[in-house]
Design a protein around this motif. Structure first.
Motif, mmCIF file in Angstrom:
data_model
loop_
_atom_site.group_PDB
_atom_site.id
_atom_site.type_symbol
_atom_site.label_atom_id
_atom_site.label_comp_id
_atom_site.label_asym_id
_atom_site.label_seq_id
_atom_site.Cartn_x
_atom_site.Cartn_y
_atom_site.Cartn_z
ATOM 1 N N GLU A 194 3.705 12.456 -1.028
ATOM 2 C CA GLU A 194 3.441 13.394 0.062
ATOM 3 C C GLU A 194 4.430 14.548 0.084
ATOM 4 O OE1 GLU A 194 2.286 13.114 4.810
ATOM 5 O OE2 GLU A 194 3.463 11.521 3.878
ATOM 6 N N GLN A 200 -0.138 4.443 0.637
ATOM 7 C CA GLN A 200 -0.602 5.492 1.536
ATOM 8 C C GLN A 200 -0.230 5.127 2.963
ATOM 9 O OE1 GLN A 200 -4.695 6.672 1.067
ATOM 10 N NE2 GLN A 200 -4.595 6.623 -1.174
ATOM 11 N N CYS A 216 0.863 -1.187 0.000
ATOM 12 C CA CYS A 216 0.000 0.000 0.000
ATOM 13 C C CYS A 216 0.890 1.225 0.000
ATOM 14 C CB CYS A 216 -0.914 -0.010 1.225
ATOM 15 S SG CYS A 216 -1.966 1.458 1.359
ATOM 16 N N TRP A 221 -1.168 6.059 6.026
ATOM 17 C CA TRP A 221 -2.156 5.801 7.058
ATOM 18 C C TRP A 221 -2.966 4.535 6.799
ATOM 19 C CZ3 TRP A 221 -1.103 8.161 11.279
ATOM 20 C CH2 TRP A 221 -0.460 9.400 11.236
ATOM 21 N N LYS A 222 -2.749 3.884 5.652
ATOM 22 C CA LYS A 222 -3.402 2.605 5.366
ATOM 23 C C LYS A 222 -2.398 1.463 5.277
ATOM 24 C CE LYS A 222 -7.207 4.729 2.753
ATOM 25 N NZ LYS A 222 -7.907 4.771 1.442
ATOM 26 N N ASN A 225 -0.153 10.705 -0.573
ATOM 27 C CA ASN A 225 -1.264 11.260 0.199
ATOM 28 C C ASN A 225 -2.583 10.676 -0.301
ATOM 29 O OD1 ASN A 225 -1.818 12.580 -2.198
ATOM 30 N ND2 ASN A 225 -1.086 14.582 -1.494
ATOM 31 N N ALA A 226 -3.678 11.169 0.222
ATOM 32 C CA ALA A 226 -4.989 10.606 -0.120
ATOM 33 C C ALA A 226 -5.355 10.835 -1.580
ATOM 34 C CB ALA A 226 -6.068 11.211 0.785
ATOM 35 N N ASP A 227 -4.724 11.833 -2.224
ATOM 36 C CA ASP A 227 -5.013 12.121 -3.627
ATOM 37 C C ASP A 227 -4.160 11.301 -4.585
ATOM 38 O OD1 ASP A 227 -6.890 14.023 -2.873
ATOM 39 O OD2 ASP A 227 -5.375 15.615 -2.755
#
Length: 677
Positions: free
Chosen positions: A332, A101, A99, A103-104, A326-328
């Motif tokens: 980052e 990202q 992954c 935070w995941k 990042n989430a997008d």
């Protein structure tokens, strides 16, 4: 089957004393195993893998942390001690984490789960790879993780470090961006490299050292990217070594390990032969090297060794790759928006204010440090030696002192107490930002051991502009920062400090808001001289004369300052209204620069107090002279340290030249003897 030495990582959670325990384990098969240089070892490895298939999961997760030594190569192009023609990674791309990202990234399941293993008749704890991710979540902010790595370089100033480089580099396998952090400090010896890759070890014995928990390297690197490779050079007793270590979350998750595995390889330069030698058993060395070549950005041993070319005689290079998204779906860390900066990807915070003031607020340092690494690093340290530079993307970061941005400054002395004992003292510089009232920022910049912990910490929340534009700077050594160095432990001393800073903010605003165009809340009062006897002052044998004043000489002069001494008077002495005021605001009119160390006294204008004031003036003038001498000695000390560093470098160069000439002499003697024969 031939066994190899491996080392288990000790955890902070273990009850035993932190150390590295050598154990025995079978060799490991990881994914598509690279062909071994020794065919006999490969055949044994394959047959044993088939025979013990059920045990492969546990054996595969054994910690492989080789004994690390770091060094500095004296050759620009050193020959590899191993013929790597048959040992290289055939993968054209660098493996990516499951992954992207951060935070995941902790939501993976290896199907094994953490367990307590029995080895040599004793239970021992395993450090699961998921701990790398959960440990790194202490950093909510990416720049906070970068600051942790810079702290290591700044701590190396005492070992002669003159610079730290922060820059973008490229992963040679797939062309993806990576983060480079490099310094010319003392580097890491074998034990230091081992501890750097382990948990809970710290050799910071100096009181001035920023690092102290032995956890910052792991949390910061894993917060910025999934993988990090470290190159370190070290010279000790004329022994030159080089060490390489890999901490790879990608490797651990994609191979299903249930404990942390850190492959390391080490070399020593042989001055007699002019070649590099491996420091461990060849079998162990080949096992670790094969993992490095498969999971690092470098596919051959020669590419790994080439990374030492620009390190010099000592220093450390850290390359963080597979940077988090990042989430997008963007990296980052943004390297593209500004070629001379590193920014946080995404839009900057929008500030709601008047249209005419919008640009001033958005471009202010109090807003920009959230998104610009250059701005954040400029205020990260309260003082930076002239002999040390922070280089960001090829350009020196200019140091910025927030106290220089304040107008109508006052200097307030605060002495915190706990359990009836004084815990120290701190001088707080407080004033209006020079852009006030156009800017809406306020709060205190709190440093600890020269390092910024809380930038623009808002201790008050206003609804009627009370406190707007009031900013302070202080260094608090009596409270301890949290592990991520982005906050302080919420102790009673911290709570007292917070309350006192809130009072400072409101008091300063109430008496000075008229200076920036607001309606004055309270009227200024004439100074009043009070005498406090010695018996009302703890641990004092002299009488002290204190001026109680509700206004600052900053009015009409931006350079004038105010020193407020928090006196410790027992509650039994609070019967007098004047003594109550003296305890709360004991004032000495002064002009202080450099956080209150250079003082110039201005006489008080209270009738009848000239002799007492003259005595205070004389004492403060003497104090100023002593401070000037102290600063002169400190400057001289820095010059001597720099000279020592230069001499050490010169001695190292002479030693290298001596070794080279000695080698040539031995070669000539050998040729001479052969000629005689």
């Amino acid at each position: 089957m031939t066994s190899i030495d491996i080392v288990d990582l000790s955890s902070d959670d273990e009850c035993v004393e932190p150390h590295l325990k050598s154990v025995k384990s079978e060799p490991v098969v990881v994914g598509n195993r690279i062909q071994r240089e020794e065919s006999k070892f490969q055949q044994k490895l394959q047959s044993e893998t088939q025979f013990k298939r059920q045990e492969s999961e546990e054996n595969r997760s054994s910690n492989i942390l080789s004994a690390g030594q770091s060094c500095s190569s004296i050759l620009d192009q050193g020959q590899s001690p191993v013929d790597d023609s048959s040992l290289s990674s055939t993968s054209p791309t660098c493996p990516a984490p499951l992954c992207r990202q951060f935070w995941k990234a902790g939501n993976y399941n290896d199907g094994l789960g953490s367990k307590v293993s029995l080895q040599n008749g004793k239970n021992y704890l395993l450090v699961h790879p998921m701990f790398l991710h959960s440990n790194a979540t202490s950093h909510k902010w990416a720049f906070g993780a970068v600051a942790e790595l810079l702290d290591n370089a700044v701590d190396e100033i005492r070992n002669g470090a003159t610079f730290v480089v922060v820059d973008k580099t490229t992963n040679p396998r797939d062309g993806s961006p990576a983060l480079l952090i490099q310094d010319d400090g003392g580097g890491m010896d074998p034990e230091a490299m081992r501890q750097c890759m382990s948990f809970g070890f710290s050799d910071r014995k100096s009181k001035s050292a920023i690092g102290q928990y032995g956890n910052g390297f792991k949390t910061s690197t894993m917060r910025l990217g999934a993988d990090v490779i470290v190159f370190s050079c070290h010279t000790s007793n004329r022994i030159l070594t080089q060490s390489i270590g890999l901490l790879s979350y990608t490797f651990l998750t994609r191979t299903g390990h249930d404990r942390i595995v850190v492959p390391m390889v080490d070399y020593k330069f042989n001055t007699s032969t002019g070649t590099l030698e491996i420091l461990r058993a060849k079998e162990h060395f080949m096992s670790n090297l094969s993992i490095l070549l498969q999971w690092s950005p470098f596919s051959t041993e020669s590419e790994l060794l080439k990374q030492f070319d620009d390190i010099g005689p000592h220093g450390t290079k850290v390359i963080i790759y597979n940077l988090w998204f990042n989430a997008d779906g963007d990296v980052e860390l943004d390297f593209e928006s500004d070629p001379q900066d590193i920014r946080i990807s995404g839009e900057s915070k929008r500030i709601e204010t008047l249209r005419a003031w919008k640009t001033t607020n958005e471009q202010h340092i109090a807003n920009q440090f959230h998104y610009s690494l250059r701005v954040y690093l400029s205020i990260l340290y309260l003082r930076v030696p002239q002999t040390f530079n922070i280089m960001l993307r090829g350009r020196v970061v200019e140091h910025h002192n927030i106290a220089d941005d304040l107008k109508f400054p006052e200097f307030i002395l605060y002495r915190p107490q706990y359990g009836g004992c004084v815990e120290g003292q701190v001088i707080t510089t407080i004033g209006f930002l020079k852009e006030a009232p156009q800017v809406s920022f306020h709060g205190f910049n709190v440093y600890h051991k020269n390092r910024l912990i809380l930038p623009f910490w808002q201790v008050v929340s206003y609804s009627d502009s009370r406190g707007r534009g009031v900013v302070g700077v202080l260094q608090a050594e009596f409270i301890e920062p949290t592990h991520n160095k982005q906050d302080f432990e919420r102790t009673s001393l911290f709570q007292k400090l917070e309350s006192r800073l809130k009072e400072m903010t409101l008091e300063y605003w109430d008496y000075h808001c008229g200076l920036i165009g607001y309606q004055v809340k309270k009227k200024l009062r004439a100074p009043e001289l009070l005498q406090i006897s010695s018996h009302s002052m703890p641990h004092s044998s002299k009488q002290e004369f204190i001026t109680s004043n509700k206004h600052s000489p900053a009015i009409g002069s931006a350079k004038a300052g105010l020193v407020i001494a928090e006196q410790f008077i027992p509650k039994s002495q609070f019967r007098s209204k004047h003594v109550e005021k003296a305890k709360r605001r004991a004032v000495e009119v002064a002009n202080i620069t450099d956080a209150g160390y250079d003082q110039e006294i201005q006489p008080l204008v209270t009738a009848g107090n000239q002799p007492k004031d003259q005595e205070a003036v004389n004492l403060l003038q003497e104090n100023k002279k002593l401070r000037a001498k102290c600063l002169e000695y400190e400057k001289r000390e820095e010059e001597l340290k720099f000279k020592v560093t230069q001499l050490k470098i010169a001695i190292e160069e002479v030693c290298r030249e001596y070794n080279r000439m000695l080698g040539e002499l031995e070669s000539l003697e050998t040729i001479k003897e052969e000629t005689k024969v």
